[in-house]
Design an enzyme around this catalytic site. Sequence first.
Site, PDB file in Angstrom:
ATOM      1  N   CYS A 191      13.203  10.556   7.412  1.00 19.34           N
ATOM      2  CA  CYS A 191      13.324  10.299   8.208  1.00 19.34           C
ATOM      3  C   CYS A 191      14.843   9.962   9.143  1.00 19.34           C
ATOM      4  O   CYS A 191      14.005  10.887  10.810  1.00 19.34           O
ATOM      5  CB  CYS A 191      12.822   8.464   8.302  1.00 19.34           C
ATOM      6  SG  CYS A 191      13.553   7.667   7.114  1.00 19.34           S
ATOM      7  N   THR A 236       0.074   6.636  12.927  1.00 15.90           N
ATOM      8  CA  THR A 236      -0.680   5.798  12.366  1.00 15.90           C
ATOM      9  C   THR A 236       0.070   4.882  12.394  1.00 15.90           C
ATOM     10  O   THR A 236      -0.483   3.504  12.758  1.00 15.90           O
ATOM     11  CB  THR A 236       0.253   5.151  10.586  1.00 15.90           C
ATOM     12  OG1 THR A 236      -0.862   6.906   9.873  1.00 15.90           O
ATOM     13  CG2 THR A 236      -0.142   4.513   9.966  1.00 15.90           C
ATOM     14  N   GLY A 237       1.715   4.398  13.704  1.00 14.25           N
ATOM     15  CA  GLY A 237       2.251   3.350  13.990  1.00 14.25           C
ATOM     16  C   GLY A 237       1.767   3.159  15.246  1.00 14.25           C
ATOM     17  O   GLY A 237       0.825   1.636  15.082  1.00 14.25           O
ATOM     18  N   GLY A 240       6.382   5.337   8.632  1.00 13.30           N
ATOM     19  CA  GLY A 240       5.462   6.574   8.161  1.00 13.30           C
ATOM     20  C   GLY A 240       5.429   6.869   9.847  1.00 13.30           C
ATOM     21  O   GLY A 240       6.565   6.998  10.685  1.00 13.30           O
ATOM     22  N   SER A 241       4.580   8.093  10.097  1.00 10.85           N
ATOM     23  CA  SER A 241       4.134   8.438  11.471  1.00 10.85           C
ATOM     24  C   SER A 241       3.711   7.464  12.667  1.00 10.85           C
ATOM     25  O   SER A 241       3.440   6.550  12.168  1.00 10.85           O
ATOM     26  CB  SER A 241       3.096   9.660  11.257  1.00 10.85           C
ATOM     27  OG  SER A 241       1.758   8.541  11.286  1.00 10.85           O
ATOM     28  N   GLU A 288       8.965   1.691  10.627  1.00  8.78           N
ATOM     29  CA  GLU A 288       9.942   2.976  11.085  1.00  8.78           C
ATOM     30  C   GLU A 288       9.183   3.868  11.310  1.00  8.78           C
ATOM     31  O   GLU A 288       8.796   4.440   9.994  1.00  8.78           O
ATOM     32  CB  GLU A 288      10.552   2.512  10.121  1.00  8.78           C
ATOM     33  CG  GLU A 288      11.845   2.639  10.191  1.00  8.78           C
ATOM     34  CD  GLU A 288      11.893   4.553   9.500  1.00  8.78           C
ATOM     35  OE1 GLU A 288      11.854   5.503  10.591  1.00  8.78           O
ATOM     36  OE2 GLU A 288      12.960   5.075   8.906  1.00  8.78           O
ATOM     37  N   GLU A 333       8.457  15.819  15.086  1.00  9.44           N
ATOM     38  CA  GLU A 333       9.129  15.629  14.189  1.00  9.44           C
ATOM     39  C   GLU A 333       7.899  17.270  12.958  1.00  9.44           C
ATOM     40  O   GLU A 333       7.113  16.640  12.748  1.00  9.44           O
ATOM     41  CB  GLU A 333       9.280  14.728  13.623  1.00  9.44           C
ATOM     42  CG  GLU A 333       9.501  14.015  12.205  1.00  9.44           C
ATOM     43  CD  GLU A 333       9.665  12.890  11.670  1.00  9.44           C
ATOM     44  OE1 GLU A 333       8.754  11.969  12.195  1.00  9.44           O
ATOM     45  OE2 GLU A 333      10.614  12.078  11.163  1.00  9.44           O
ATOM     46  N   LYS A 370       1.005  -1.126   0.281  1.00  6.68           N
ATOM     47  CA  LYS A 370      -0.158  -0.581  -0.020  1.00  6.68           C
ATOM     48  C   LYS A 370       0.785   1.168   0.384  1.00  6.68           C
ATOM     49  O   LYS A 370       1.680   2.050   0.676  1.00  6.68           O
ATOM     50  CB  LYS A 370      -0.906  -0.317   1.418  1.00  6.68           C
ATOM     51  CG  LYS A 370      -2.452   0.538   0.749  1.00  6.68           C
ATOM     52  CD  LYS A 370      -2.305   2.053   0.779  1.00  6.68           C
ATOM     53  CE  LYS A 370      -2.469   3.087   1.642  1.00  6.68           C
ATOM     54  NZ  LYS A 370      -2.274   4.353   1.325  1.00  6.68           N
TER      55      LYS A 370
HETATM   56  P1  ADP Z   1       2.373  10.982   6.801  1.00  4.50           P
HETATM   57  O1  ADP Z   1       1.849  10.949   8.257  1.00  4.50           O
HETATM   58  O2  ADP Z   1       4.365  11.134   6.846  1.00  4.50           O
HETATM   59  O3  ADP Z   1       2.224  11.136   5.625  1.00  4.50           O
HETATM   60  P2  ADP Z   1       1.426   8.719   7.354  1.00  4.50           P
HETATM   61  O4  ADP Z   1       1.561   8.102   8.200  1.00  4.50           O
HETATM   62  O5  ADP Z   1      -0.309   9.336   7.513  1.00  4.50           O
HETATM   63  O6  ADP Z   1       2.519   8.955   7.580  1.00  4.50           O
HETATM   64  O7  ADP Z   1       1.230   7.679   6.099  1.00  4.50           O
HETATM   65  C1  ADP Z   1       2.553   6.463   5.750  1.00  4.50           C
HETATM   66  C2  ADP Z   1       1.661   5.941   5.125  1.00  4.50           C
HETATM   67  O8  ADP Z   1       0.402   5.002   5.945  1.00  4.50           O
HETATM   68  C3  ADP Z   1       0.518   6.025   3.878  1.00  4.50           C
HETATM   69  O9  ADP Z   1       0.930   4.950   3.156  1.00  4.50           O
HETATM   70  C4  ADP Z   1      -0.939   5.870   4.340  1.00  4.50           C
HETATM   71  O10 ADP Z   1      -2.047   6.126   3.717  1.00  4.50           O
HETATM   72  C5  ADP Z   1      -1.309   5.071   5.418  1.00  4.50           C
HETATM   73  N1  ADP Z   1      -1.615   5.188   6.568  1.00  4.50           N
HETATM   74  C6  ADP Z   1      -2.103   6.946   6.966  1.00  4.50           C
HETATM   75  N2  ADP Z   1      -3.231   6.137   7.848  1.00  4.50           N
HETATM   76  C7  ADP Z   1      -3.471   4.949   7.935  1.00  4.50           C
HETATM   77  C8  ADP Z   1      -4.343   4.007   8.614  1.00  4.50           C
HETATM   78  N3  ADP Z   1      -5.064   4.673   9.756  1.00  4.50           N
HETATM   79  N4  ADP Z   1      -3.700   2.835   8.387  1.00  4.50           N
HETATM   80  C9  ADP Z   1      -3.646   2.367   7.780  1.00  4.50           C
HETATM   81  N5  ADP Z   1      -2.768   2.723   7.168  1.00  4.50           N
HETATM   82  C10 ADP Z   1      -2.721   4.111   7.458  1.00  4.50           C
END
Ligand code: ADP
Length: 495
Positions: free
Chosen positions: A300, A246-247, A242-243, A265, A399, A189
């Site tokens: 990152c 979300t993690g 990612g963030s 990460e 960050e 994804k």
């Molecule tokens: P950023 O804030 O840097 O965009 P995110 O963590 O939002 O970081 O995004 C990193 C990835 O996680 C992207 O592919 C995003 O679509 C995906 N993402 C964001 N929210 C969710 C979620 N609730 N569940 C699964 N994947 C997500």
Amino acid sequence: MALDQATIDQLAASPVGPGKLLIDGESLDGAGGTSAVLSPIDGRQLTTLASASPADVARACASARAAFEDGRWSRMAPAGRKAVLHRLADLIDKHAAELAVLGVRDNGTEISMALKAEPGSAAGTFRYYAEAIDKVYGEVAPTPSNVLALVHREPVGVVGAIVPWNFPLMIGSWKIAPALAMGNSVVLKPAETASLSLLRLAGLALEAGIPPGVFNVVTGPGRVTGEALALSPDVDVLVFTGSGATGRRLLQYSAQSNLKRCYLELGGKSPNVVFADAPDLCAAAKAAANAIFRNAGQVCVAGSRLLVEASIHDAFVAELAEATRKMTVGNPLQFETQVGAVNSLVQLEGNLGFVADATREGGKIVTGGKRALEETGGWYMEPTIVTGVRPEHRLFREEVFGPVLAVTSFSDEAEALRLANASDFGLAAGVWTANLSRAHRMIRGIRAGVVHVNTYGGVDVTVPLAGTKQSGNGADKSLHALEKYTDLKTAWIQL
Ligand code: ADP
């Protein structure tokens, strides 16, 4: 291959087709409709991107599961998988310029950096793990002589990979290549604002001979498509960059579904520590600027907290500000650009919010601080240096993921170490000193996955990137990454 500007311009003038899902080797529309893909270069629509519905994601995962179970890839002879991944690396090289330009139009990274960090590193990563395939052995355990115990290393099954937009090919490959090398199937994804080059990579993977179903791509919003992938009972291991927000959600989805293992990460707030005895302060200043401003700070491991010894603070900041003002901010498709576009308007507004908060809290802007090149319609920001940042300030703790550097001074090594570790994150760090013992004390003392000494960045695929604290868990890159994509199985045989 040396590329000239005319070649880049020509590639950038070509229309971009719609981004579609790739499931079971077929390019499909998503049941969730489409969204517009806006280019950060000029804010204009580049193309559209399919949104995978939860049902589409379920289909992609089922296809990956079926492919894994029937062994079309998982039970292919190691030499066969190796040949296919080498072919993919060669195809990435062959299409490097096209991949890089497509990615830059989608995400805004400077082309000079993208060529190396995107197709360049992706091809290298696929080669590295292709070579690992027939060099990773199981074990024979030292048991009593009436028993033979074998430790097998087996693929985990279906790997779900959710990746961000800053370096889609590089970070994507760090996950896809070792997962495929070990015989797993993958459902990827990509981020909504950087899916196109990864979709092209998936097309090349089919061309290289990765069987349909083994590598599927579902595009769409994180909260729909990503969430469905993270909740899927067909996913055995979830890998993510990612963030932190979300993690945290991914861990919850894992708990709510099948307890899939999650490797996260999650970025950083990495200290770059400059001592007065650094071997070359001029080089340190230039490197400190590059460490935070290249790719508009959307890195990152960016050195986003500069800690400078008080005795050289003013002179060093002056040198740094001069190096920063010389950096060319602009169209990322131009070779001379050093600071490209911010990935999205939301991100740009967030960056400016950090600057506003920093000044409110008592920080002083030395250079930058504003949106740039607004007339282009694109999303650009001046590289920004803020001094007088203290540990309680937001700019010290959170960050930004943008071109904003927080500068804090320290008086001695003990304070430097304390400030370096005064963070919830622990991804990367830099130390500048000519004192060998001090360098080693700092390496031992700083809690981070990588500590650079008298340089910043440039680490390659041979070494792990493994965050500590809230920067995550599990390693990307190196042979250590294989542990995420394999299960250990013991065979205990009575003789
Ligand atoms: P950023 O804030 O840097 O965009 P995110 O963590 O939002 O970081 O995004 C990193 C990835 O996680 C992207 O592919 C995003 O679509 C995906 N993402 C964001 N929210 C969710 C979620 N609730 N569940 C699964 N994947 C997500």
